[in-house]
Design a protein around this motif. Structure first.
Motif, short mmCIF file in Angstrom:
data_model
loop_
_atom_site.label_atom_id
_atom_site.label_comp_id
_atom_site.label_asym_id
_atom_site.label_seq_id
_atom_site.Cartn_x
_atom_site.Cartn_y
_atom_site.Cartn_z
N GLN A 188 147.51 64.92 19.85
CA GLN A 188 146.11 64.97 20.26
C GLN A 188 145.58 63.58 20.59
OE1 GLN A 188 143.70 66.90 21.01
NE2 GLN A 188 141.73 66.25 20.15
N LEU A 189 145.92 62.62 19.76
CA LEU A 189 145.48 61.25 19.97
C LEU A 189 146.04 60.70 21.28
CD1 LEU A 189 143.80 59.06 18.67
CD2 LEU A 189 145.79 58.37 17.33
N ALA A 190 147.30 60.97 21.57
CA ALA A 190 147.90 60.50 22.82
C ALA A 190 147.19 61.11 24.03
CB ALA A 190 149.39 60.85 22.85
N HIS A 262 138.41 63.17 17.30
CA HIS A 262 137.65 63.24 18.54
C HIS A 262 138.13 64.41 19.39
CE1 HIS A 262 136.74 58.79 17.82
NE2 HIS A 262 135.56 59.40 17.84
N THR A 263 137.30 64.81 20.32
CA THR A 263 137.64 65.91 21.23
C THR A 263 137.57 65.42 22.67
OG1 THR A 263 135.35 66.63 21.47
CG2 THR A 263 136.59 67.54 19.60
N GLU A 264 138.08 66.22 23.58
CA GLU A 264 138.00 65.88 24.99
C GLU A 264 136.54 65.81 25.44
OE1 GLU A 264 140.42 68.53 27.24
OE2 GLU A 264 142.31 67.68 26.47
N ASP A 266 134.10 64.72 23.59
CA ASP A 266 133.65 63.38 23.16
C ASP A 266 134.05 62.33 24.19
OD1 ASP A 266 132.62 64.39 20.75
OD2 ASP A 266 134.57 64.14 19.73
N ILE A 267 135.29 62.41 24.66
CA ILE A 267 135.79 61.42 25.62
C ILE A 267 134.99 61.51 26.91
CG2 ILE A 267 137.78 60.71 26.99
CD1 ILE A 267 138.00 60.17 23.95
N ASP A 268 134.75 62.71 27.39
CA ASP A 268 134.02 62.86 28.65
C ASP A 268 132.57 62.42 28.50
OD1 ASP A 268 136.34 63.87 29.73
OD2 ASP A 268 135.76 65.97 29.51
N ARG A 269 132.00 62.63 27.35
CA ARG A 269 130.61 62.20 27.13
C ARG A 269 130.50 60.67 27.12
NH1 ARG A 269 127.26 62.26 21.92
NH2 ARG A 269 125.13 61.96 22.68
N LEU A 270 131.48 60.02 26.52
CA LEU A 270 131.49 58.55 26.50
C LEU A 270 131.67 57.98 27.89
CD1 LEU A 270 131.67 55.72 25.21
CD2 LEU A 270 134.10 56.19 24.79
N SER A 271 132.57 58.54 28.66
CA SER A 271 132.95 57.94 29.95
C SER A 271 132.15 58.51 31.12
CB SER A 271 134.44 58.17 30.18
OG SER A 271 134.81 59.52 30.03
#
Length: 271
Positions: A188-190, A262-264, A266-271
Motif C-alpha cells: 500500500q505504501l509503495a 493514508h489513502t489514495e 488523501d494523496i489526491d487531496r494533497l496534490s
C-alpha cells in the motif's frame, strides 16, 4: 541515545570517524562527543570517502551514515560502503531509522539488498528505531557478539538510563509479527508513493528523487515553504515546512511523510 551509546563506546581520541554530510543530528552529536577526529564526506560520495580512508593511519576507523536520509528521503549505497569498510578495515554504523520495517522483504530494512553473509559482516553495526514503523519507542543495535558486549559495558546512554518497560517489549513483539507477516502495508505504501510522485510532477517546485515514504518538495526559500505549510494547514493537511538550520540555506522544503494508513483519497487531496 542508541547512536550516542554505540559511537562513544567504540571510538575515542586516537580514532577517526567518517560521516556523510547529511547525517542525522544524533550521529553528528555522537561523533563530537566521542572526541575522535571527525571527517565528513560529500553526500553519498564514495570516491571521496575512499580517498579519506586511504589517508588515515588512525587506530580505529568508523564510517557512520543514515541508511534513509531523513530530510531528502534518498538512500545510502550500503553495499559500496560495506565494501570500502572491509577493504580499509573500518567499521560501518548504519542508522536505519527510516528503513527498518518499511524497506525490503518482510520489512527487513535497508540491508535487504545484501547477501546473507554480507548482513552478518563483522564490520557492520546496525541501528534502527522502534518509534517509527514498529510504532512503540526506543531503538536497538545489532552487531557481532563482542560489539554488543562492548556496548552493554561501555554505552553510557544505555547503562545510565531507565530500563524499557516489559509492556513495551510485549507490544514490540506484536509489532514485529505484523511487520513480518503483513506485506500489504508495504505494498500500500509503495502504491501511495508512486501516486504522489506522479501527481506532484506538474507542480512548479522540485520533487527530490526518493523511493521512500519521505517525499521532499523543494521550495528553495523559507518564506515559500512556510506559506505552503500554512495554506495546507488551513485545509486540515499537515505537511511541515523544513528550513535552515535543519537543511542548508536555499534548500527549504515541504517534508511529505507517507504511511500505510493514508489513502489514495488523501494523496489526491494533497496534490
Amino acid at each position: 541515545m542508541a547512536n550516542l551509546a554505540a559511537v562513544t563506546a567504540l571510538v575515542g581520541r586516537e580514532d577517526v570517524i567518517f560521516a556523510d554530510r547529511l547525517n542525522h543530528a544524533s550521529l553528528n552529536d555522537a561523533a563530537l562527543l566521542s572526541r575522535a577526529r571527525f571527517i565528513r564526506y560529500p553526500h553519498l560520495d564514495l570516491a571521496t570517502l575512499e580517498k579519506q580512508l586511504e589517508k588515515t593511519d588512525a587506530r580505529r576507523k568508523l564510517v557512520i551514515t543514515d541508511a534513509v536520509f531523513s530530510m531528502d528521503g534518498d538512500t545510502a549505497p550500503v553495499a559500496g560502503l560495506l565494501a570500502l569498510c572491509r577493504r580499509f578495515d573500518a567499521w560501518l554504523l548504519l542508522d536505519d531509522a527510516h528503513g527498518f520495517g518499511v524497506l525490503g522483504e518482510r520489512g527487513s530494512g535497508s540491508l535487504y539488498s545484501l547477501q546473507q553473509e554480507e548482513r552478518a559482516a563483522p564490520h557492520l553495526i546496525y541501528m534502527a528505531t522502534l518509534g517509527k514503523a514498529a510504532g512503540v519507542s526506543g531503538a536497538f543495535v545489532a552487531a557481532q557478539a563482542p560489539v554488543i558486549e562492548t556496548l552493554i559495558q561501555h554505552g553510557r546512554t544505555y547503562g545510565y538510563t531507565t530500563a524499557a518497560a516489559p509492556l513495551l517489549a510485549h507490544a514490540l513483539l506484536t509489532s514485529l509479527q505484523l511487520i513480518e507477516q503483513h506485506s500489504w502495508r508495504r505494498e500500500q505504501l509503495a502504491r501511495l508513493i508512486g501516486r504522489l510522485r506522479n501527481n506532484l510532477q506538474p507542480l512548479p517546485w522540485q520533487l527530490l528523487p526518493s523511493e521512500t515514504p519521505i517525499q521532499p518538495l523543494l521550495t528553495g526559500e523559507s518564506q515559500e515553504a512556510v506559506r505552503l505549510d500554512l495554506a495546507l494547514r488551513e485545509q486540515g493537511i499537515w505537511v511541515p515546512a523544513i528550513r535552515p538550520p535543519t537543511v542548508p540555506e536555499g534548500r527549504a522544503r515541504l517534508r511529505i511523510s507517507l504511511s500505510a494508513a493514508h489513502t489514495e483519497t488523501d494523496i489526491d487531496r494533497l496534490s
